[in-house]
Design a protein around this motif. Structure first.
Motif, short mmCIF file in Angstrom:
data_model
loop_
_atom_site.label_atom_id
_atom_site.label_comp_id
_atom_site.label_asym_id
_atom_site.label_seq_id
_atom_site.Cartn_x
_atom_site.Cartn_y
_atom_site.Cartn_z
N LYS A 44 -3.42 -33.52 81.18
CA LYS A 44 -3.13 -32.31 80.42
C LYS A 44 -1.99 -31.49 81.04
CE LYS A 44 -6.54 -29.65 79.21
NZ LYS A 44 -7.82 -28.89 79.21
N PHE A 45 -1.62 -31.83 82.26
CA PHE A 45 -0.69 -31.00 83.03
C PHE A 45 0.74 -31.52 82.91
CE2 PHE A 45 1.40 -29.62 87.01
CZ PHE A 45 1.16 -28.26 86.93
N VAL A 46 1.63 -30.62 82.53
CA VAL A 46 3.06 -30.93 82.45
C VAL A 46 3.80 -29.93 83.32
CG1 VAL A 46 5.09 -31.08 80.95
CG2 VAL A 46 2.84 -31.78 80.09
N GLN A 47 4.64 -30.42 84.21
CA GLN A 47 5.41 -29.49 85.04
C GLN A 47 6.90 -29.69 84.81
OE1 GLN A 47 4.65 -30.03 89.23
NE2 GLN A 47 5.65 -32.02 89.32
N HIS A 48 7.60 -28.57 84.76
CA HIS A 48 9.05 -28.59 84.66
C HIS A 48 9.61 -28.01 85.95
CE1 HIS A 48 8.90 -29.74 80.49
NE2 HIS A 48 8.23 -28.66 80.14
N ILE A 49 10.27 -28.84 86.71
CA ILE A 49 10.91 -28.39 87.95
C ILE A 49 12.27 -27.81 87.57
CG2 ILE A 49 11.77 -29.08 90.22
CD1 ILE A 49 9.71 -31.35 90.18
N ILE A 50 12.41 -26.51 87.78
CA ILE A 50 13.58 -25.80 87.25
C ILE A 50 14.30 -25.00 88.31
CG2 ILE A 50 12.52 -25.61 84.96
CD1 ILE A 50 11.91 -22.64 85.68
#
Length: 218
Positions: A44-50
């Protein structure tokens, strides 16, 4: 099924909140905006490294139902007032603008007990300025949480919180009546309150002081 957005997901409150969101059947997706890999492995987890300083590269990613802003630092950790303000004012207000543009309905943020623009305390003044900024925004629901001194295991050492935790164990019974909101509060309780408030989806602009936050999870 909803999508939760969060910044500050690796912090004291944010990490607790992420666990609650991932365990909940209310959210099918949890999207985090981070500087580096958080190490969380969950379908369920989505990460955007920004790069937080380049919002044009991620503004289209800020889409969901509720934005939880738990990002924050201290002047000591940031290294200067300018660096602190960037994290505690510029980033939250940038995300709020993007979230509103992308039709996110709820915006929930951690402020601080004692936040007021009339103070000479730079930390509290900055928190109050964020609150004032948000008050002018047309979200369906804006929730401001003002916790007292936070208790919990941080990755970074904060002497004031350690001292506060020690005295709370001994003198906690003194925080009654008008003093109740000054009692230090567990970070996991603040995270739980954030989650519960999001489910209520109260319309308009609402401020929750620390004692109200605690009562919500008792």
């Amino acid at each position: 099924m909803k999508t939760a957005l969060i910044t500050g997901s690796t912090g004291l409150i944010g990490s607790e909140l992420v666990n609650l969101l991932l365990e909940s059947n209310q959210y099918e997706k949890v999207i985090a905006f981070v500087k580096r890999d958080s190490g969380i492995n969950n379908p369920k987890f989505v990460q955007h490294i920004i790069n937080f300083d380049n919002p044009t590269t991620y503004q289209e990613l800020v889409k969901g139902d509720a934005f939880f802003c738990t990002i924050g630092t201290t002047i000591k950790t940031a290294g200067s007032k300018e660096a602190f303000r960037k994290v505690d004012f510029e980033y939250p207000t940038q995300f709020a603008e993007m979230a509103l543009k992308n039709k996110v309905k709820q915006f929930l943020i951690i402020s601080s007990l004692g936040a007021t623009e009339s103070t000479g305390n730079f930390y509290l003044k900055t928190k109050a300025e964020v609150e004032s900024f948000l008050k002018k925004m047309n979200f369906e629901s804006i929730s401001i949480l003002r916790p007292s001194l936070l208790l919990g295991e941080r990755k970074e050492f904060r002497l004031g919180e350690k001292i506060g935790g020690f005295f709370t164990k001994i003198f906690g019974f003194l925080f009654i009546g008008n003093l109740k909101k000054y009692k230090p509060i567990e970070s996991k309780n603040v995270a739980r309150a954030l989650f519960e408030i999001a489910q209520k989806n109260t319309e308009g602009y609402t401020i929750y002081e620390s004692d109200a936050i605690q009562e919500m999870v008792e």
